[in-house]
Scaffold this motif. Sequence first.
Motif, mmCIF file in Angstrom:
data_model
loop_
_atom_site.group_PDB
_atom_site.id
_atom_site.type_symbol
_atom_site.label_atom_id
_atom_site.label_comp_id
_atom_site.label_asym_id
_atom_site.label_seq_id
_atom_site.Cartn_x
_atom_site.Cartn_y
_atom_site.Cartn_z
ATOM 1 N N TRP A 171 1.002 -1.112 0.075
ATOM 2 C CA TRP A 171 -0.050 -0.020 -0.055
ATOM 3 C C TRP A 171 0.911 1.414 0.006
ATOM 4 C CZ3 TRP A 171 -1.817 2.997 4.489
ATOM 5 C CH2 TRP A 171 -2.569 3.895 4.442
ATOM 6 N N ILE A 172 0.582 2.201 -0.930
ATOM 7 C CA ILE A 172 1.317 3.457 -0.950
ATOM 8 C C ILE A 172 0.475 4.597 -0.757
ATOM 9 C CG2 ILE A 172 2.805 4.771 -2.595
ATOM 10 C CD1 ILE A 172 3.969 1.864 -1.782
ATOM 11 N N PRO A 173 0.440 5.012 0.509
ATOM 12 C CA PRO A 173 -0.502 6.089 0.985
ATOM 13 C C PRO A 173 0.092 7.503 0.763
ATOM 14 C CG PRO A 173 0.642 5.130 3.017
ATOM 15 C CD PRO A 173 1.129 4.438 1.869
ATOM 16 N N LYS A 174 -0.597 8.531 1.005
ATOM 17 C CA LYS A 174 0.195 9.860 0.979
ATOM 18 C C LYS A 174 0.331 10.127 2.332
ATOM 19 C CE LYS A 174 -0.975 11.071 -3.318
ATOM 20 N NZ LYS A 174 -0.167 11.541 -4.274
ATOM 21 N N LEU A 175 1.628 10.391 2.660
ATOM 22 C CA LEU A 175 2.201 10.616 4.073
ATOM 23 C C LEU A 175 2.516 12.009 4.321
ATOM 24 C CD1 LEU A 175 4.516 7.488 4.296
ATOM 25 C CD2 LEU A 175 2.155 7.810 5.099
ATOM 26 N N PHE B 294 -0.255 -17.738 11.816
ATOM 27 C CA PHE B 294 -1.460 -16.920 12.209
ATOM 28 C C PHE B 294 -1.732 -15.922 11.209
ATOM 29 C CE2 PHE B 294 -3.963 -13.981 14.596
ATOM 30 C CZ PHE B 294 -5.198 -14.433 14.360
ATOM 31 N N GLU B 295 -0.820 -15.042 11.145
ATOM 32 C CA GLU B 295 -1.023 -14.148 10.020
ATOM 33 C C GLU B 295 -1.449 -14.571 8.889
ATOM 34 O OE1 GLU B 295 1.517 -10.303 8.261
ATOM 35 O OE2 GLU B 295 2.230 -11.084 10.065
ATOM 36 N N SER B 296 -0.705 -15.627 8.207
ATOM 37 C CA SER B 296 -0.955 -15.990 6.992
ATOM 38 C C SER B 296 -2.541 -16.587 6.892
ATOM 39 C CB SER B 296 -0.381 -17.343 6.665
ATOM 40 O OG SER B 296 -0.802 -18.000 5.468
ATOM 41 N N LEU B 297 -3.237 -17.153 7.992
ATOM 42 C CA LEU B 297 -4.598 -17.427 8.208
ATOM 43 C C LEU B 297 -5.240 -16.218 8.194
ATOM 44 C CD1 LEU B 297 -6.354 -20.090 10.382
ATOM 45 C CD2 LEU B 297 -7.160 -17.482 10.633
ATOM 46 N N ALA B 298 -4.955 -15.100 9.000
ATOM 47 C CA ALA B 298 -5.690 -13.877 9.030
ATOM 48 C C ALA B 298 -5.757 -13.116 7.666
ATOM 49 C CB ALA B 298 -4.917 -12.870 10.019
ATOM 50 N N LEU B 299 -4.651 -13.334 6.667
ATOM 51 C CA LEU B 299 -4.757 -12.548 5.554
ATOM 52 C C LEU B 299 -5.588 -13.385 4.437
ATOM 53 C CD1 LEU B 299 -0.980 -11.719 5.201
ATOM 54 C CD2 LEU B 299 -2.872 -10.207 5.442
ATOM 55 N N ARG B 300 -5.575 -14.572 4.729
ATOM 56 C CA ARG B 300 -6.421 -15.504 3.918
ATOM 57 C C ARG B 300 -8.069 -15.112 4.249
ATOM 58 N NH1 ARG B 300 -7.987 -21.363 5.928
ATOM 59 N NH2 ARG B 300 -9.170 -19.747 7.428
ATOM 60 N N ASP B 301 -8.267 -14.963 5.548
ATOM 61 C CA ASP B 301 -9.689 -14.681 5.818
ATOM 62 C C ASP B 301 -10.073 -13.184 5.492
ATOM 63 O OD1 ASP B 301 -10.107 -17.238 6.894
ATOM 64 O OD2 ASP B 301 -10.699 -16.855 8.863
ATOM 65 N N LEU B 302 -9.243 -12.167 5.652
ATOM 66 C CA LEU B 302 -9.457 -10.967 5.536
ATOM 67 C C LEU B 302 -9.673 -10.808 3.932
ATOM 68 C CD1 LEU B 302 -6.818 -9.239 7.779
ATOM 69 C CD2 LEU B 302 -9.390 -8.964 7.797
ATOM 70 N N GLU C 235 -10.236 -4.636 -1.115
ATOM 71 C CA GLU C 235 -8.748 -5.531 -1.174
ATOM 72 C C GLU C 235 -7.842 -5.408 -0.007
ATOM 73 O OE1 GLU C 235 -6.468 -3.935 -4.304
ATOM 74 O OE2 GLU C 235 -6.967 -1.813 -3.759
ATOM 75 N N VAL C 236 -6.998 -6.186 0.065
ATOM 76 C CA VAL C 236 -6.038 -6.386 1.398
ATOM 77 C C VAL C 236 -4.736 -5.932 0.809
ATOM 78 C CG1 VAL C 236 -5.149 -7.703 3.283
ATOM 79 C CG2 VAL C 236 -7.598 -8.039 2.538
ATOM 80 N N LEU C 237 -4.106 -4.998 1.449
ATOM 81 C CA LEU C 237 -2.852 -4.755 1.074
ATOM 82 C C LEU C 237 -2.088 -4.589 2.449
ATOM 83 C CD1 LEU C 237 -3.833 -1.498 -0.880
ATOM 84 C CD2 LEU C 237 -2.952 -3.598 -1.940
ATOM 85 N N TYR C 238 -0.783 -4.272 2.450
ATOM 86 C CA TYR C 238 0.132 -4.112 3.703
ATOM 87 C C TYR C 238 1.105 -2.777 3.613
ATOM 88 C CZ TYR C 238 4.557 -5.708 2.210
ATOM 89 O OH TYR C 238 5.808 -5.550 1.587
ATOM 90 N N TYR C 239 1.469 -2.301 4.700
ATOM 91 C CA TYR C 239 2.314 -1.296 4.607
ATOM 92 C C TYR C 239 3.615 -1.510 5.332
ATOM 93 C CZ TYR C 239 4.250 3.430 5.740
ATOM 94 O OH TYR C 239 5.130 4.376 5.789
ATOM 95 N N ARG C 240 4.817 -0.843 4.501
ATOM 96 C CA ARG C 240 6.171 -1.239 5.498
ATOM 97 C C ARG C 240 6.835 0.033 4.608
ATOM 98 N NH1 ARG C 240 10.497 -6.038 4.849
ATOM 99 N NH2 ARG C 240 11.505 -5.717 6.710
ATOM 100 N N ASP D 140 0.234 -5.006 9.433
ATOM 101 C CA ASP D 140 0.095 -6.124 8.436
ATOM 102 C C ASP D 140 -0.859 -6.161 7.525
ATOM 103 O OD1 ASP D 140 1.770 -7.440 10.464
ATOM 104 O OD2 ASP D 140 0.471 -7.534 12.011
ATOM 105 N N ALA D 141 -2.052 -5.459 7.890
ATOM 106 C CA ALA D 141 -3.003 -5.303 6.766
ATOM 107 C C ALA D 141 -3.929 -4.122 6.674
ATOM 108 C CB ALA D 141 -4.179 -6.387 6.726
ATOM 109 N N ILE D 142 -4.020 -3.548 5.384
ATOM 110 C CA ILE D 142 -4.711 -2.319 5.077
ATOM 111 C C ILE D 142 -6.002 -2.862 4.292
ATOM 112 C CG2 ILE D 142 -4.954 -0.280 3.960
ATOM 113 C CD1 ILE D 142 -2.793 -0.168 6.103
ATOM 114 N N LEU D 143 -6.883 -2.689 4.609
ATOM 115 C CA LEU D 143 -8.350 -3.016 4.317
ATOM 116 C C LEU D 143 -8.795 -2.008 3.453
ATOM 117 C CD1 LEU D 143 -9.790 -4.682 7.325
ATOM 118 C CD2 LEU D 143 -8.129 -5.579 5.653
#
Length: 425
Positions: A273-277, A319-327, A337-342, A350-353
């Motif tokens: 995810w590439i937000p405006k910061l 568990f994070e893998s399971l959470a990403l699947r469900d999300l 969609e589900v993205l992530y930020y770093r 971990d997850a941007i919804l």
Amino acid sequence: MAKEYIPRLIDSVLQKHLEFYGAVLVEGCKWCGKSTTARHFAKSCLELQDPRVRRTSMELVELSPNVLLDGDKPRMIDEWQDVPEIWDAIRYDVDKSGLAGQYILTGSATPRKNKPRHSGIGRIARLKMRPMSLFESGDSTGEVSLGGLFDGGEMSNMVVARELSDIAFLCARGGWPLSVVRPSKNVIGVARDYLNVLVQNDIGTDDVVGYYNASKMRRLIRSLARNIATPVSLNTIVADVRGDEEGTFSKVTATSYLSILENLHIMDNVEAWIPKLRSKTEARMASKRNFADPSLAVAALYASERDLMNDLNTFGLIFESLALRDLKIYMQSLGGEVLYYRDSYGQECDAILHLENGNWAAVEVKLGSSESIENGARSLLKLREKVDTDEMREPVFLMVLTAASKYAYKRKDGVYVVPIGCLRD
């Protein structure tokens, strides 16, 4: 007697697509339930998995393709990639009729040879299907709705009766429909059997750059499992596969092997995810590498739910893998969609919804200790401060998604704490 159909969250999405597009391709890994769902909507079927049907169809698709397409609509074409020429016949028929909801195609791989000449854009919609989420398998109560939170609803505080060991079992079992409907002591072995068949039988030598080595594919999958739900580098994967055998596995070959896993829908990576910061912070672009189901990682590590309970660091990644699947399943149902930020300073989420209307929420995934929840909430609040709200909207909500904390509640700082065993779309 016909099997009772277990509703899937993708059903409503598929129905909407059938009302608009001439055909819908439901694609995803084997055993996730594509054919069962397609049959539930179809009024006639062409079963290309049957070798006899496939042989006849390969002859007819050149001579008289309309014979294969003849039948009550929607007509299901199961595993269409076995006779890839049928794609162009379907696209042409959809163009000619101008009608919606004519065909449902299923596919567990994308053909590398004899590719269709036309992409099908505007005629054939693509829909990704995954194994069952915890809500679909009946392992989540669904008392907390992501859609409700996005709509501004408040969550009631509640007790959640899930133990950490329960979630460890669900990670090892996975969301394979067969495992859900036939619970037994041997259910953990399904994912191991899956990987064995995948590595030994489902990969053709034509798909590989150079000589295919099943042992090295196993080691590559194991490397992915050890680094599941992380943006692990290609260099790390290559080093893991080589071991002490320097120079025996190249980046080109590794890329080829990864491409095979993606082609078979075994991988379900999470994009950045590439937000405006507010600051000049540089956001990282690499994808998180993830499997379609967490049980594949457990199986690749030769582990069990007991092993996860004895190694909480590995359990956290699984568990994070399971959470990403469900999300991903829940957000697909909501049209998001589900993205992530770093970023370059080590700030992560971990997850941007993200919804189509621009609304978004941030989720940190934790096993559930008081310290991890506190750290997760602190990280979410820090991320919210980084986002330039003059350029983009504030998050609709912030959430720490846990494996097995005993309560679902809203903290004083506004962050929701939600055990995964009560979440739904």
